[in-house]
Design an enzyme around this catalytic site. Structure first.
Site, PDB file in Angstrom:
ATOM      1  N   GLU A 280       9.020  -5.520  -2.836  1.00  0.00           N
ATOM      2  CA  GLU A 280       7.751  -4.854  -3.159  1.00  0.00           C
ATOM      3  C   GLU A 280       7.999  -3.471  -3.763  1.00  0.00           C
ATOM      4  OE1 GLU A 280       4.777  -6.829   0.202  1.00  0.00           O
ATOM      5  OE2 GLU A 280       6.042  -5.100   0.713  1.00  0.00           O
ATOM      6  N   GLN A 281       8.979  -2.745  -3.212  1.00  0.00           N
ATOM      7  CA  GLN A 281       9.296  -1.428  -3.752  1.00  0.00           C
ATOM      8  C   GLN A 281       9.858  -1.548  -5.164  1.00  0.00           C
ATOM      9  OE1 GLN A 281       8.574   1.415  -2.205  1.00  0.00           O
ATOM     10  NE2 GLN A 281       9.340   2.657  -3.897  1.00  0.00           N
TER      11      GLN A 281
ATOM     12  N   ALA B 158      10.175   6.112  -5.311  1.00  0.00           N
ATOM     13  CA  ALA B 158      11.608   5.961  -5.046  1.00  0.00           C
ATOM     14  C   ALA B 158      12.092   4.595  -5.534  1.00  0.00           C
ATOM     15  CB  ALA B 158      11.879   6.106  -3.559  1.00  0.00           C
TER      16      ALA B 158
ATOM     17  N   TRP C 253      -0.436  12.933   0.038  1.00  0.00           N
ATOM     18  CA  TRP C 253      -0.910  11.731   0.714  1.00  0.00           C
ATOM     19  C   TRP C 253       0.159  11.039   1.576  1.00  0.00           C
ATOM     20  CZ3 TRP C 253      -0.235  12.548  -4.493  1.00  0.00           C
ATOM     21  CH2 TRP C 253       0.883  11.922  -5.069  1.00  0.00           C
ATOM     22  N   HIS C 254       1.407  11.439   1.442  1.00  0.00           N
ATOM     23  CA  HIS C 254       2.514  10.726   2.074  1.00  0.00           C
ATOM     24  C   HIS C 254       2.913  11.414   3.377  1.00  0.00           C
ATOM     25  CE1 HIS C 254       6.353   8.266   1.784  1.00  0.00           C
ATOM     26  NE2 HIS C 254       6.673   9.166   2.699  1.00  0.00           N
TER      27      HIS C 254
ATOM     28  N   SER D 195      13.400   4.022  -0.458  1.00  0.00           N
ATOM     29  CA  SER D 195      12.038   4.451  -0.147  1.00  0.00           C
ATOM     30  C   SER D 195      11.800   4.512   1.356  1.00  0.00           C
ATOM     31  CB  SER D 195      11.020   3.488  -0.774  1.00  0.00           C
ATOM     32  OG  SER D 195       9.712   3.789  -0.304  1.00  0.00           O
TER      33      SER D 195
ATOM     34  N   GLU E 231       3.639  15.291  -2.617  1.00  0.00           N
ATOM     35  CA  GLU E 231       2.777  14.138  -2.371  1.00  0.00           C
ATOM     36  C   GLU E 231       1.889  14.460  -1.171  1.00  0.00           C
ATOM     37  OE1 GLU E 231       4.895  10.484  -2.009  1.00  0.00           O
ATOM     38  OE2 GLU E 231       5.610  10.526  -4.090  1.00  0.00           O
TER      39      GLU E 231
ATOM     40  N   HIS F 290       9.105   4.003   2.701  1.00  0.00           N
ATOM     41  CA  HIS F 290       8.194   2.906   3.039  1.00  0.00           C
ATOM     42  C   HIS F 290       8.959   1.669   3.523  1.00  0.00           C
ATOM     43  CE1 HIS F 290       4.330   4.618   1.930  1.00  0.00           C
ATOM     44  NE2 HIS F 290       4.919   5.167   0.879  1.00  0.00           N
TER      45      HIS F 290
ATOM     46  N   ASP G 287       0.871   6.131   3.371  1.00  0.00           N
ATOM     47  CA  ASP G 287       0.113   6.853   2.356  1.00  0.00           C
ATOM     48  C   ASP G 287      -1.358   6.772   2.736  1.00  0.00           C
ATOM     49  OD1 ASP G 287       2.434   7.303   1.004  1.00  0.00           O
ATOM     50  OD2 ASP G 287       2.049   5.824  -0.581  1.00  0.00           O
TER      51      ASP G 287
END
Length: 248
Positions: free
Chosen positions: A74-75, A96, A162-163, A101, A160, A103, A110
């Site tokens: 997905e990344q 990233a 939001w992160h 990442s 960022e 995530h 996020d």
């Protein structure tokens, strides 16, 4: 005394692992849990504490998740898709590469103010209103804003807003107090050892935090019998040990 054995293979797991363009994700995530009734997942502790934080704020749907745990695939799709749409230079500021990442650790989220159409790469999460209220208390639940302004030279990622990243308590408090991003925090802790730990007192608890370098396949440390502790790898060359007890 409590004897704690630290193994080299565990350097790559824990709430404080540093994942960035230099240090990739090394181990698969375990114990994922869905966020509410959505398809978003994170490590179990992260999902639980984020829910507690939202409940404390009395949120209904004013703030929404736009991203949580992502697989390597997905990344990779996100990165390549953004390169095609926005260009590689812009993408490197905000996305990233796969394998690097946060995530992919299940420790990152996020967030966005609810909109009819969400921006999945750069969500709208301002510094006022309900977003500010979240920022004001998220450290109580172990969350930090991972990529703040003026830290780009350390993170290699643009700001960022939001992160957010789960690092655990009291590390979220200390990082805010010392104005440190995660890269800086790891370097900061390397000056403290089992015999000369970093001391932090909050909410009637005394915390001792220190770094243990990993030189061999196994390292042994001795802690007081009454001590409660957590251990996290740093995803590079050692461990961060957090010991706490009630302040006398």
């Amino acid at each position: 005394m409590q004897i704690k054995e630290l193994y080299k293979k565990d350097i790559y797991r824990g709430n404080l692992i540093l994942v960035n363009d230099q240090y990739p994700v090394r181990l698969p995530v375990i114990q994922l849990e869905s966020w509410m009734d959505s398809t978003y997942q994170n490590q179990k502790t992260v999902s639980y504490l984020l829910k507690q934080c939202f409940c404390k704020l009395g949120l209904k749907d004013e703030i929404v998740l736009t991203s949580a745990y992502r697989t390597f695939q997905e990344q990779q799709q996100l990165y390549e898709g953004s390169c095609k749409e926005n260009g590689r230079v812009w993408t490197k500021q905000y996305v990233a590469k796969a394998g690097h990442s946060e995530h992919e650790t299940g420790l990152a989220i996020d967030l966005s103010i609810r909109h009819d159409q969400q921006n999945m790469i750069c969500p709208d999460f301002p510094y006022d209103g309900i977003a500010k209220k979240f920022r004001d208390i998220c450290k109580d639940y172990g969350f930090i804003e991972r990529y703040p302004q003026d830290k780009e030279k350390h993170t290699h990622i643009a700001r960022e807003s939001w992160h957010f990243r789960y690092v655990g308590f009291p590390h979220s408090y200390i990082m805010q107090k010392e104005n440190l991003c995660l890269e800086e925090y790891h370097q900061f802790l390397k000056q403290y050892s089992l015999y000369q730990p970093y001391i932090y007192v909050i909410k009637n608890k005394l915390f001792e935090i220190f770094y243990v370098p990993m030189i061999q396949e196994k390292t042994v440390i001795a802690l007081k019998n009454e001590a409660l502790y957590q251990v996290s790898g740093n995803n590079h060359d050692g461990f961060i040990v957090t010991v706490w007890r009630k302040q006398v």
